[in-house]
Scaffold this active site. Structure first.
Site, short mmCIF file in Angstrom:
data_model
loop_
_atom_site.label_atom_id
_atom_site.label_comp_id
_atom_site.label_asym_id
_atom_site.label_seq_id
_atom_site.Cartn_x
_atom_site.Cartn_y
_atom_site.Cartn_z
N HIS A 657 0.83 -1.20 0.00
CA HIS A 657 0.00 0.00 0.00
C HIS A 657 0.87 1.25 0.00
O HIS A 657 2.06 1.20 0.32
CB HIS A 657 -0.89 0.03 1.24
CG HIS A 657 -0.12 0.08 2.53
ND1 HIS A 657 0.49 -1.04 3.05
CD2 HIS A 657 0.15 1.10 3.39
CE1 HIS A 657 1.10 -0.71 4.18
NE2 HIS A 657 0.92 0.59 4.41
N ASP A 659 0.93 5.04 1.88
CA ASP A 659 0.36 5.73 3.03
C ASP A 659 -0.28 7.03 2.59
O ASP A 659 0.19 7.70 1.66
CB ASP A 659 1.44 6.04 4.08
CG ASP A 659 1.98 4.78 4.73
OD1 ASP A 659 1.27 3.76 4.73
OD2 ASP A 659 3.12 4.84 5.25
N HIS A 709 4.82 -0.07 0.00
CA HIS A 709 5.45 -0.99 0.94
C HIS A 709 4.41 -1.93 1.55
O HIS A 709 3.20 -1.72 1.41
CB HIS A 709 6.17 -0.23 2.05
CG HIS A 709 5.26 0.67 2.85
ND1 HIS A 709 4.78 1.86 2.37
CD2 HIS A 709 4.74 0.53 4.12
CE1 HIS A 709 4.01 2.44 3.28
NE2 HIS A 709 3.97 1.64 4.36
N ARG A 719 3.82 -8.34 17.74
CA ARG A 719 4.63 -7.19 17.34
C ARG A 719 3.77 -5.93 17.45
O ARG A 719 2.61 -5.91 17.04
CB ARG A 719 5.12 -7.38 15.91
CG ARG A 719 5.92 -6.21 15.36
CD ARG A 719 6.20 -6.37 13.87
NE ARG A 719 6.90 -5.21 13.34
CZ ARG A 719 6.81 -4.78 12.09
NH1 ARG A 719 6.01 -5.42 11.23
NH2 ARG A 719 7.48 -3.72 11.69
#
Length: 728
Positions: A657, A659, A709, A719
């Site tokens: 995607h 940002d 990314h 995480r």
């Protein structure tokens, strides 16, 4: 021949004046009464030594019967002692005797000037003068009128030839508790006696300056490394300064400078006097100290407070701890400290909220623990909002060797501090002329002040002698600190503050809330420096200078930002809130209600952290952005700032995607290989991955167009990352 100049170490004496000194100052004697060696008396003695006055002290170690001058018209004991002393000098026609108080008097100049001004008065006896009549106002009409100056007699200081002073007191037959002022006034108001003894008053304050009724007239005069008190009303430089009546605090202020205690040229000239050297002592024989710690209200950064206590450069086996915790909110932090470190200290006593002990009573308890222990040499009181940055603070205060002393601590960026330079008429805060200069360290030294708080050291010996009263922290309607200072001052004990070193600062408690799990996170506005110390990585400043910044992928910057504590507390805060999104496209939290690339997350505004997060971005991200992307100036505006959670059985990864940002920051909040396995970020256009994110480090990269990314799969554990889309 080189000869030390007696008038002043810093003043110039002409040859004629010097010869006058050599041949005539032996004809001057200063008599004073002091039944105890108080700090005021020692100050008087020091000023006398500075100018080489010859002093004879009357009544030392004798019980005082003259009542309390502050409350009644006592003082007859002083006349009795003077009369007795004068019997040995009655036949010394050329001997000039100065009789003066001592506890509240300082000399501003030396014998040469004193004798010169006395002889210019052309009287055999000269009394100080006052604006206010005391002790009997009905006597006012009997006083001679004066063209200029003060009309009424003051008995706190007078000078005259020995035979005439003997004549002055010859008829004294009163009691020790009778009024010395009334006796001398009666003599002066008798025209026959006044003429036969040849008495006059120092109407224009050339010799004596009584401060009562004259505070607006007196200022400090700095000139050529000298300090004098100048009377503005008469343009005179008095020799003897007397803080009579309710002007003791004003004398203390003048005594911080006169005589040559502090000047602009020399700085502090007494700061190295009378020090106690600890450097030669073994740890096991250092003075035993009782540290009283007071947590009286919800206080931010309490865990760092205890960490700094641990770092004091003083052996813990020479420290006893008394902790008063008034707050349920802080029980766990106190318990954790005592459990982990209590055995390192000589002893620990904790008074908790369940004991229902209020502030003043708890402070009395702490002081009394030291008072009742004969081996307790010092009591060191610290309020929990005090940030002691200097680990040598305790040693420095002990070495200053004062009865009561505080290190200067201020509220960062403010003029607020832990001392007052003056008091108002009703006993509350007033700003002294030098307050700002002391706070901002334009004047550095050791200052006798009327009020200290937050952190101070008291000698145990004084608790067992002059401060024996069980209740030091109550006095009328005054709060505990004000009551303490009032009660100490009433015993003639000076309160000192030193600003010779940097000691630390005081936290702001005004906006501290206890509604969160980790409330310190919300302190970025109220206590920004403490927030930075706790939450910003120690190497961030170097990164801001361009050092240690890595570029793992094209136009992707990687640098340290958060401490481990910041990461842990942000994660724990989010988990405590617990309302994680479902990770689907429908999301009512965002404008339009639809998320193209959903994650399982919690937004900063959901925990009411949006305002604080924006402040963090503005203070720590904007400056480094402008260095890394020259010519681009960000205001760090954002629509989305959130913490993402990746788990193998929940949402392990994130699809490719762009940002919705000009640039993005992505902060790793835990450790790969310890808290989780897998994970990372892959930039598809550059076929470049960061697979081992460092806890507390942030990735910064462009959002649109170039840096397409994806989030790599987390294969084990959980995480967490903190993400912000900036300048959307």
């Amino acid at each position: 021949m080189v000869v030390e100049r007696p008038e002043s170490r810093n003043s110039f004496m002409h040859t004629s004046e010097f010869l006058f000194f050599l041949f005539h100052t032996d004809d001057l004697l200063v008599l004073t009464v002091a039944t105890q060696e108080t700090e005021g008396f020692r100050r008087f003695q020091r000023s006398a030594r500075f100018f080489n006055y010859k002093i004879q002290v009357l009544g030392l170690n004798e019980e005082w019967h003259g009542t309390d001058d502050k409350k009644t018209a006592g003082g007859g004991q002083k006349i009795r002692l003077l009369k007795s002393a004068l019997e040995g000098y009655a036949d010394r026609d050329n001997l000039v005797i100065l009789f003066t108080e001592s506890y509240d008097v300082i000399f501003a100049s030396g014998p040469v000037e004193l004798l010169k001004k006395f002889r210019q008065a052309k009287s055999k006896v000269v009394f100080s003068s006052e604006t206010l009549i005391y002790p009997d106002r009905k006597l006012e009409s009997r006083y001679p009128q004066v063209r200029e100056g003060k009309r009424f007699l003051g008995s706190g200081g007078f000078i005259g030839y020995a035979p005439y002073l003997s004549k002055l007191v010859a008829n004294w037959q009163g009691q020790d508790s009778d009024s010395d002022q009334l006796f001398y006034t009666t003599v002066f108001l008798d025209p026959e006696k006044r003429e036969s003894i040849n008495i006059s008053l120092d109407h224009r304050c050339r010799i004596f300056q009584n401060l009562n009724g004259a505070l607006d007239e007196v200022v400090l005069k700095f000139e050529n490394s000298r300090v004098r008190a100048r009377n503005l009303a008469f343009d005179t430089l008095p020799v003897v300064i007397h803080g009579n009546g309710p002007t003791k605090l004003q004398l203390n202020y003048l005594g911080n400078y006169i005589p040559q205690i502090w000047t602009f040229e020399t700085g502090c000239t007494v700061c190295s006097e009378g020090l106690r050297n600890l450097s030669s002592l073994r740890d096991d024989v250092l003075p035993l100290v009782l540290i009283g710690i007071f947590i009286e209200q919800p206080t931010p950064f309490l865990t760092p407070f205890f960490e700094r206590l641990q770092k004091l450069h003083y052996p813990k086996k020479r420290i006893q701890l008394f902790i008063h915790n008034h707050e349920e909110h802080h029980l766990s932090q106190v318990d954790e400290f005592v459990e982990e470190h209590g055995e390192e200290y000589r002893s620990v006593k904790v008074i908790g909220p369940d004991d229902h002990v209020e502030n003043a009573d708890a402070r009395n308890m702490g002081v009394d623990l030291c008072r009742q222990d004969p081996v307790c040499e010092y009591y060191f009181s610290i309020d929990a909002e005090t940030v002691v940055k200097n680990p040598d603070t305790l040693r420095i205060l002990i070495e200053q060797n004062k009865l009561v002393i505080a290190p200067l601590v201020t509220r960062l960026g403010k003029l607020w501090s832990n001392f007052w330079g003056a008091l108002s008429a009703d006993g509350y805060y007033a700003r002294s002329e030098d307050y700002i200069d002391i706070v901002q360290k334009r004047r550095v030294g050791l200052w006798n002040v009327p009020y200290i708080s937050s952190i101070y050291l008291i000698k145990g010996s004084i608790l067992r002698s002059q401060l024996t009263q069980a209740d030091l922290f109550h006095s009328g309607k005054l709060d505990a600190d004000m009551a303490f200072c009032h009660n100490v001052r009433e015993q003639g004990i000076f309160l000192f503050v030193t600003n010779q070193q940097n000691f630390g600062h005081i936290l702001s408690l005004e906006n501290y809330q206890t509604t969160h799990l980790h409330n310190d996170l919300w302190q970025i506005f109220s206590n920004p420096e403490d927030w930075k110390e706790k939450y910003i990585h120690e190497n961030y400043t170097a990164a801001l200078k361009g050092k240690g910044i890595e570029t793992p992928c094209p136009d992707v910057y990687w640098f340290p930002l958060f401490t481990d504590t910041a990461c842990d507390e942000l994660v724990e805060e989010m988990e405590n809130f617990g309302q994680w999104s479902r990770g689907d496209n429908m999301d009512s939290r965002i404008l339009g209600g639809y998320e193209n690339v959903p994650t399982i997350d919690i937004h900063m505004n959901q925990i009411n952290f949006e305002r604080e997060w924006y402040k963090f971005l503005l203070d720590y991200i904007a400056p480094i952005t402008e260095k890394l992307y020259p010519g681009y100036y960000t205001k760090t505006q954002f629509e989305l700032a959130f913490v993402v959670r990746y788990k193998p059985d929940e949402q392990p990864s994130l699809m490719p995607h762009h940002d919705a940002s000009t640039f993005t920051i992505n902060i790793a909040l835990n450790r790969v290989g310890i808290d989780y396995e897998g994970g990372g970020c892959h930039f598809l256009r550059y076929n470049c991955s960061i697979t081992a994110p460092r806890k507390g480090w942030t990735l910064m990269h462009p959002g649109r167009l170039t840096h397409y990314h994806e989030g790599l799969p987390t294969t084990k554990g959980t995480r967490y990352i903190a993400v912000s889309f900036l300048d959307p």
